[in-house]
Design a protein around this motif. Structure first.
Motif, mmCIF file in Angstrom:
data_model
loop_
_atom_site.group_PDB
_atom_site.id
_atom_site.type_symbol
_atom_site.label_atom_id
_atom_site.label_comp_id
_atom_site.label_asym_id
_atom_site.label_seq_id
_atom_site.Cartn_x
_atom_site.Cartn_y
_atom_site.Cartn_z
ATOM 1 N N ASP A 1 14.953 19.694 -37.352
ATOM 2 C CA ASP A 1 14.721 20.893 -36.544
ATOM 3 C C ASP A 1 13.304 21.436 -36.724
ATOM 4 O OD1 ASP A 1 17.287 20.801 -35.624
ATOM 5 O OD2 ASP A 1 17.923 22.730 -36.449
ATOM 6 N N HIS B 1 17.264 17.992 -31.811
ATOM 7 C CA HIS B 1 17.775 18.634 -30.594
ATOM 8 C C HIS B 1 16.782 18.408 -29.452
ATOM 9 C CE1 HIS B 1 20.626 21.159 -32.929
ATOM 10 N NE2 HIS B 1 19.622 21.417 -33.751
ATOM 11 N N ASP C 1 24.951 22.822 -38.081
ATOM 12 C CA ASP C 1 25.017 21.901 -36.933
ATOM 13 C C ASP C 1 24.497 20.500 -37.288
ATOM 14 O OD1 ASP C 1 22.586 23.377 -37.122
ATOM 15 O OD2 ASP C 1 21.986 22.725 -35.118
ATOM 16 N N HIS C 2 24.235 20.258 -38.593
ATOM 17 C CA HIS C 2 23.752 18.933 -39.018
ATOM 18 C C HIS C 2 24.550 18.348 -40.182
ATOM 19 C CE1 HIS C 2 20.368 19.546 -36.339
ATOM 20 N NE2 HIS C 2 20.414 20.795 -36.752
ATOM 21 N N HIS D 1 18.319 18.768 -42.874
ATOM 22 C CA HIS D 1 18.362 20.076 -43.531
ATOM 23 C C HIS D 1 19.806 20.543 -43.565
ATOM 24 C CE1 HIS D 1 18.156 21.046 -39.272
ATOM 25 N NE2 HIS D 1 18.419 22.318 -39.502
HETATM 26 ZN ZN ZN Z 1 19.816 22.372 -35.562
#
Ligand code: ZN
Ligand code: ZN
Length: 279
Positions: A183, A221, A109-110, A105
């Motif tokens: 996520d 995560h 943070d990706h 997505h």
């Molecule tokens: Zn994330």
């Protein structure tokens, strides 16, 4: 763990412990890299560079590799990925190998390492927005249609799962029976931005999984601890007692039941290994 199974699925192993280190990495931040098997690698970003410490996945087909996510700010991700690709290519007698960089997505943070791959030869970096994801994978109706990508004798199913974020997808690797869920499903807080879309997506995932040989569900995560129902607070870097990475189909079905039983009236619900967290 699983070695070659009767169904023809290639076995592999998910490490039990993915400890990402603490706040200090001694000035030499490096991804943890472990092979699921010879053609499938799991990378984890060290905690010292970002408390999100996300997981990335690198899957090899005969013609090209696929990198799923590029990590959080800020770390060198191109070097470990290049090293793995060069080694794999050499072992398989290939001068080079194409690379597709796709994302679970669009959250920062990706995708933070995308810029490190833009100028890489033989590389396609898939756009982050829903229209780009649809166009690249050839998904006519979003999110009801599914698609596939063939890396060369290796087909991955692409399943739209908006809800956490509009462009969320899951990948199912038919060769290993591993499903990558970003996520949307991982041991931790499942932040739900669009509750209606999330409910349909979890049901879509659960239905897909019922028809397949799924060995592991691997997310992006780990926030849960080994103690049932207990997670590490947001922003925790040092997680010495964290939950394992992999989840099972039974845990997905439990989530699906919990989501469907809310009948659209979402509230925070703690399950043993995940928390439903509407935002
Ligand atoms: Zn994330
Ligand atoms: Zn996210």
């Amino acid at each position: 763990m699983h070695n070659r199974a009767s169904s023809g699925v290639s076995g592999g192993r998910v490490a039990d412990d993915w400890y990402a280190g603490g706040a200090d990495c001694g000035g030499r931040p490096a991804f943890r890299v472990a092979a699921y098997n010879d053609d499938f690698f799991i990378l984890r970003q060290p905690a010292c560079t970002n408390y999100e410490k996300p997981f990335l996945y690198l899957i090899f087909g005969r013609d090209r590799a696929l990198l799923f996510d590029t990590g959080a700010p800020t770390i060198d991700v191109a070097t470990p990925v290049d090293t793995l690709i060069r080694r794999w290519a050499a072992q398989h007698g290939k001068a080079s190998l194409g690379l597709v960089v796709a994302h679970s997505h669009a959250h920062s943070d990706h995708v933070a390492g995308d810029s490190q791959f833009v100028k890489r030869p033989g590389t396609t970096v898939v756009g982050r927005d829903t229209a780009s994801v649809r166009a690249f994978f050839g998904i006519a109706r979003w999110p009801t249609d599914m698609s596939t990508i063939d890396l060369g004798d290796r087909i991955l199913d692409v399943i739209p799962i908006p809800g956490h974020q509009p462009a969320s997808i899951a990948l199912y690797d038919r060769r290993t029976g591993v499903m990558l869920t970003g996520d949307t499903f991982y041991p931790g807080r499942l932040y739900v931005r669009d509750t209606a879309a999330f409910a349909v997506s979890i049901d879509r995932l659960a239905r897909f999984v019922r028809g397949q040989d799924v060995r592991h569900l691997l997310g992006a995560h780990v926030e849960q601890s080994k103690t049932p129902y207990v997670d590490y607070p947001v922003g925790t870097k040092d997680q010495p007692n964290e939950h394992g990475l992999d989840l099972t189909t039974a845990q997905l079905f439990e989530l699906d039941s919990a989501v469907q039983s809310m009948r659209g009236r979402f509230r925070r619900v703690l399950l043993r290994d995940v928390t439903i967290w509407p935002q």
